[in-house]
Design an enzyme around this catalytic site. Sequence first.
Site, mmCIF file in Angstrom:
data_model
loop_
_atom_site.group_PDB
_atom_site.id
_atom_site.type_symbol
_atom_site.label_atom_id
_atom_site.label_comp_id
_atom_site.label_asym_id
_atom_site.label_seq_id
_atom_site.Cartn_x
_atom_site.Cartn_y
_atom_site.Cartn_z
ATOM 1 N N GLY A 1 0.781 -1.239 0.000
ATOM 2 C CA GLY A 1 0.000 0.000 0.000
ATOM 3 C C GLY A 1 0.812 1.288 0.000
ATOM 4 O O GLY A 1 0.255 2.347 0.243
ATOM 5 N N ASP B 1 10.890 4.935 -6.918
ATOM 6 C CA ASP B 1 10.038 3.769 -6.641
ATOM 7 C C ASP B 1 10.864 2.480 -6.631
ATOM 8 O O ASP B 1 10.409 1.439 -7.073
ATOM 9 C CB ASP B 1 8.897 3.672 -7.672
ATOM 10 C CG ASP B 1 7.847 2.613 -7.325
ATOM 11 O OD1 ASP B 1 7.763 2.221 -6.143
ATOM 12 O OD2 ASP B 1 7.112 2.192 -8.235
#
Lengths: 188, 595
Positions: B217, B330
């Site tokens: 998440g 990321d």
Amino acid sequence: MKLNLLAASTPMLRVSVAALAFAMPAVAYGQAAQPASSDPTAAGKAVFAKANCVGCHKWHGNGGGGYGGDALSLRKTALTREQIIETVGCGRPGTGMPFFTRGAYDEIKCYGMNRQDAGAQMPPEGGTFLRQKDIEAVADYVLAHIKGAGEPTYAQCVDFFSSGSRVCDIYKPKEEKPDTTASMGKSQ
Amino acid sequence: MKRFSGQTIRSSRAHLLATAFAAGSLLAAVPVSAADEVSQERLLNVQNEPGNWLHHHQNYSAHRFSPLKEINRDNVKNLKVAWTMHLGGVEGGGIWSHGGLEGTPIAENGFLYVTDGWGSVYKIDAHGGRGVLVWKMDPKTDHDWAGAVACCGVDNRGVALWGNLVISHTLDGRLIATDKETGQVKWQRNVADPDKGEVITGAPLIVKNMAITGVAGAEYGIRGWIAATDLSTQKEVWRTYTIPGKGEPGSETWKDNNNAAAAGGGSTWVTGTYDPATDTIIWGVGNPGPDWDNAYRPGDNLYTDSSLALDATTGKIKWHYQHTPNDPYDYDSVAENVLVDLPGPNGPRKLALEADRNGFAYAIDRTNGKFVWGLPFVKKVTWTKGLDAETGKPVEYDPNKAVQTYVASVTPSRTNMETDICPGNMGGKNWPPTAYNPELKLWYIPVIESCNRIKVEVATPDKLKPREFWTGGGPSQPFKITGSVTAIDVTTGKIASKLETPFPNLGGMLATSDLVFTGQPSGEVTAHDAKSLQKLWEFNTGGGVNAPPMTFTVDGKQYVAILVGLGGAWDKWFIDSTPELKKIQPGSMLYVFAL
């Protein structure tokens, strides 16, 4: 025309009416008081789900960032009915907004272009093709329920899902939120 | 066998079935026997039962290595489909149009336990050269609730076994214990909360009567954690946040005024490993959020992009090693840490190996968290010129800088709002697991050879909303992406061989004494020579391989099994980089091969 559409989506309507009965508290918030069956944009809502507009724009139409780049907010859109119909049918060249009309950029020119003219700007093909009537229906749904609707509300969420999913819980006013710790531990 | 015709059993046990949580649970004919109970003893000594595959990663060290030799480099060319089984879970939900298969089957005494993307568990009897469904436990996952906040697909990577229970997770945040014989749910517990953007995709790790759970998440503003549940009392034993609370050590690495740490990411969605010698769990931690706007969260952002060592009994952090401080790419470090002991002059060298999304493979001394060696395992890295030989940090890393820029010309930032990076944000290696051959000391990495384009969107606190993306930008795919298998000689820390593949490796690896098995998202399952990586066998499944192979024996015969069904992040977010894969249809199927 309208009659045809309604006939085609009757089973779905029946389901949502039944589900709404369980979701009655939603009525207290006003906007969902209309049963889905009498909402003339119910067919458009079905298209919004079936054609996976939700996959990029989310149920509330706000879209938003993430791994897919940014699907624009349909809540904040300034587009007219005609422009929405064109955008859905032809997609938007050079972006991730797919086209949903069968034969777009082939038999049917889009923005005056065929596939060759569009070249690298060619938008992706939608996961399903939509008939003109479906595209009009989804545009009417966007205009009635999404465009200009502000921040998503609990009533709108329940109206969209008409299901037992917990997806709408976070939009509930605070005191209505179920105590999640209550469901911890043994289930039987 | 007629396990499905048990109508009489059904009616006589109607009272039981009426309360069964899982519709479709069927009673198995096989009686419970103590030998089938899974204990810590058995989990520690899986080498004593080479025909079984008891851990998600095969052993506590995540070797994914099998000593079985019936299938070997001389005869693998004769490998054929022994049987297949269609599974379910293809349906969509939330923002997903369909589910996929990423799981590793568990094998015990001739029975397989597999999951589909929505977390249904299937027990399959593999005796007699064919597969028969014994039971299916459908947890009735809340599709829209969970599917709307699953960043990267409708995924479930498998189960674990404990006692007479099958332990599994669901995307909507539950830990479920199912009776191994009957398929009935014994108990379940909410561990993660999709209302906060938390979902679970990983398989549980069982350590000493506890199930260890990781969470996903970081793209939705969560604060990551690793949690331990006591399997006898069903109570939480510990929960360690991967982002320190105010005043805790490491909190000084969040230097902003936005309270960025509270939504700072740090997911833990890949199953970790366990070192019984020191009672240490080693687990990878994902990216900070918002992913691409690192100016929103100045500081190193501990413990994101790190390997964490936890005391298994208390959950206390023993050490950490961070790979990409203040990450603007990321580049998760969620990958499994592979535990390897190498002989050294002063006793065995105890290493933890990790193939990071940032494109570098790392060996860390797992007794203290110190860097040993690192090297790029992808063909192209543009974000850094390399690692510091002492510390393993990117050479451009400046501890005095609040916002790292690395190779500034390619790094996404508020002054470089659109830029191309290599590896792309899926990383050089994503969740698909590596394998390690302890005989050859070769470590096999399933590689995504990639670059992609990042567009930065400046994050502001008002954009942070529950259950909405919190990424500070997004990727697009203007470049073709391919793959490879890269074998690293762990004794030297050098690449031993590399096999390039037309598509990224989205499935992962299995090693045997003289072979490695893997797959391609275009459908092929392949076997390769363990040293040269030369292809020795191939079978096209006609689906997309998105899960790792494993091997087991039943009735004394060796089989190789793999789940096939392309789902996950790739075919929604990254497909433009591999346009040929648009032809691959969603599917859900178990393939089992034998000689």
